[in-house]
Design a protein around this motif. Structure first.
Motif, short mmCIF file in Angstrom:
data_model
loop_
_atom_site.label_atom_id
_atom_site.label_comp_id
_atom_site.label_asym_id
_atom_site.label_seq_id
_atom_site.Cartn_x
_atom_site.Cartn_y
_atom_site.Cartn_z
N CYS A 221 0.83 -1.21 0.00
CA CYS A 221 0.00 0.00 0.00
C CYS A 221 0.86 1.26 0.00
O CYS A 221 0.40 2.32 -0.38
CB CYS A 221 -0.94 0.02 1.20
SG CYS A 221 -2.29 -1.16 1.09
N GLY A 222 2.10 1.14 0.45
CA GLY A 222 3.01 2.28 0.45
C GLY A 222 2.71 3.32 1.51
O GLY A 222 3.14 4.47 1.40
N GLY A 223 1.98 2.95 2.55
CA GLY A 223 1.61 3.91 3.60
C GLY A 223 2.72 4.15 4.61
O GLY A 223 3.76 3.51 4.60
N ASP A 224 2.46 5.12 5.48
CA ASP A 224 3.41 5.45 6.55
C ASP A 224 3.41 4.42 7.66
O ASP A 224 4.33 4.37 8.46
CB ASP A 224 3.08 6.83 7.14
CG ASP A 224 3.36 7.96 6.18
OD1 ASP A 224 4.15 7.77 5.23
OD2 ASP A 224 2.77 9.04 6.37
N HIS A 225 2.32 3.62 7.76
CA HIS A 225 2.18 2.62 8.82
C HIS A 225 1.76 1.28 8.21
O HIS A 225 1.19 1.24 7.12
CB HIS A 225 1.11 3.05 9.83
CG HIS A 225 1.49 4.26 10.60
ND1 HIS A 225 1.27 5.53 10.12
CD2 HIS A 225 2.10 4.39 11.80
CE1 HIS A 225 1.73 6.40 11.00
NE2 HIS A 225 2.24 5.74 12.02
N VAL A 226 2.05 0.20 8.92
CA VAL A 226 1.58 -1.14 8.58
C VAL A 226 0.95 -1.74 9.83
O VAL A 226 1.25 -1.32 10.95
CB VAL A 226 2.71 -2.05 8.05
CG1 VAL A 226 3.24 -1.54 6.72
CG2 VAL A 226 3.84 -2.19 9.06
N ILE A 227 0.09 -2.73 9.63
CA ILE A 227 -0.57 -3.39 10.76
C ILE A 227 0.12 -4.72 11.05
O ILE A 227 0.29 -5.55 10.16
CB ILE A 227 -2.06 -3.65 10.45
CG1 ILE A 227 -2.79 -2.33 10.25
CG2 ILE A 227 -2.71 -4.47 11.57
CD1 ILE A 227 -4.22 -2.49 9.77
N LEU A 228 0.49 -4.90 12.30
CA LEU A 228 1.00 -6.18 12.79
C LEU A 228 -0.14 -6.77 13.61
O LEU A 228 -0.33 -6.43 14.77
CB LEU A 228 2.26 -5.97 13.63
CG LEU A 228 3.39 -5.21 12.93
CD1 LEU A 228 4.60 -5.08 13.86
CD2 LEU A 228 3.78 -5.85 11.61
N ALA A 229 -0.94 -7.60 12.96
CA ALA A 229 -2.17 -8.12 13.56
C ALA A 229 -1.91 -9.39 14.36
O ALA A 229 -1.01 -10.17 14.04
CB ALA A 229 -3.20 -8.38 12.47
N GLN A 230 -2.73 -9.60 15.36
CA GLN A 230 -2.70 -10.82 16.15
C GLN A 230 -3.88 -11.73 15.84
O GLN A 230 -3.80 -12.93 15.98
CB GLN A 230 -2.70 -10.50 17.66
CG GLN A 230 -1.41 -9.84 18.12
CD GLN A 230 -0.20 -10.71 17.84
OE1 GLN A 230 -0.21 -11.92 18.06
NE2 GLN A 230 0.85 -10.10 17.33
N SER A 231 -5.00 -11.11 15.42
CA SER A 231 -6.20 -11.91 15.13
C SER A 231 -7.07 -11.16 14.12
O SER A 231 -6.87 -9.98 13.86
CB SER A 231 -7.01 -12.16 16.41
OG SER A 231 -7.47 -10.94 16.94
N VAL A 232 -8.03 -11.90 13.56
CA VAL A 232 -8.96 -11.32 12.60
C VAL A 232 -10.35 -11.89 12.85
O VAL A 232 -10.49 -13.07 13.20
CB VAL A 232 -8.52 -11.57 11.14
CG1 VAL A 232 -8.46 -13.05 10.83
CG2 VAL A 232 -9.41 -10.82 10.15
N SER A 233 -11.37 -11.06 12.71
CA SER A 233 -12.77 -11.47 12.82
C SER A 233 -13.46 -11.08 11.53
O SER A 233 -13.31 -9.95 11.06
CB SER A 233 -13.46 -10.76 13.98
OG SER A 233 -12.82 -11.01 15.19
N VAL A 234 -14.25 -12.01 10.98
CA VAL A 234 -15.01 -11.73 9.77
C VAL A 234 -16.35 -11.14 10.18
O VAL A 234 -17.08 -11.71 10.98
CB VAL A 234 -15.20 -13.01 8.93
CG1 VAL A 234 -16.08 -12.73 7.72
CG2 VAL A 234 -13.86 -13.56 8.50
N LEU A 235 -16.66 -9.98 9.60
CA LEU A 235 -17.93 -9.31 9.89
C LEU A 235 -19.00 -9.67 8.86
O LEU A 235 -20.17 -9.74 9.18
CB LEU A 235 -17.74 -7.80 9.95
CG LEU A 235 -16.70 -7.33 10.96
CD1 LEU A 235 -16.51 -5.84 10.90
CD2 LEU A 235 -17.10 -7.76 12.37
N ARG A 236 -18.59 -9.84 7.61
CA ARG A 236 -19.50 -10.30 6.56
C ARG A 236 -18.71 -10.70 5.34
O ARG A 236 -17.59 -10.45 5.17
CB ARG A 236 -20.56 -9.29 6.19
CG ARG A 236 -20.05 -7.98 5.61
CD ARG A 236 -21.23 -7.09 5.21
NE ARG A 236 -20.73 -5.82 4.78
CZ ARG A 236 -20.85 -5.35 3.57
NH1 ARG A 236 -21.47 -6.03 2.66
NH2 ARG A 236 -20.37 -4.18 3.25
#
Length: 125
Positions: free
Chosen positions: A110-125
């Motif tokens: 994405c080339g953004g200033d930040h990235v996400i270091l995720a621990q978990s994910v939840s599907v909403l739909r």
């Protein structure tokens, strides 16, 4: 009367500014711990978009790149096109080629200033 109108306009502008939590140019608030949007998974990382329509454009911006721990990232391909919430933290992109997170590599497509270091994910739909 003019003073009352000007004061009301100033108060409205301040309240709108206080509600804005996402900095200009960012897809999500980098100070957050939960990131909700529409996800595309490619080349071992995810790209999270604020709007579903952005998934139809391969170069849509703004978005934020991120990864889950390796075992979860391997199964994340199934999430493409879904609305999800990633829980974790955003870190400033240090530049360079890649950043490691629990066995996964984020390249920041994405080339953004930040990235996400995720621990978990939840599907909403």
């Amino acid at each position: 009367m003019k003073a009352v109108i000007i004061a009301a306009a100033a108060a409205a502008a301040l309240s709108l500014g206080a509600c804005a939590s996402t900095p200009p140019g960012e897809a999500f608030d980098p100070a957050g711990t939960a990131f909700t949007g529409f996800v595309r998974v490619t080349e071992g990382e995810f790209q999270l978009y604020p709007r579903e329509a952005q998934l139809r454009s391969p170069f849509a911006r703004p978005c934020v790149s991120g990864v889950l721990p390796l075992n979860e990232q391997r199964t994340a391909r199934e999430l493409s096109g879904r609305k999800v919430t990633f829980t974790g933290r955003a870190v400033r992109w240090p530049g360079g080629v890649a950043l490691e997170h629990e066995g996964s590599t984020v390249r920041n497509t994405c080339g953004g200033d930040h990235v996400i270091l995720a621990q978990s994910v939840s599907v909403l739909r």
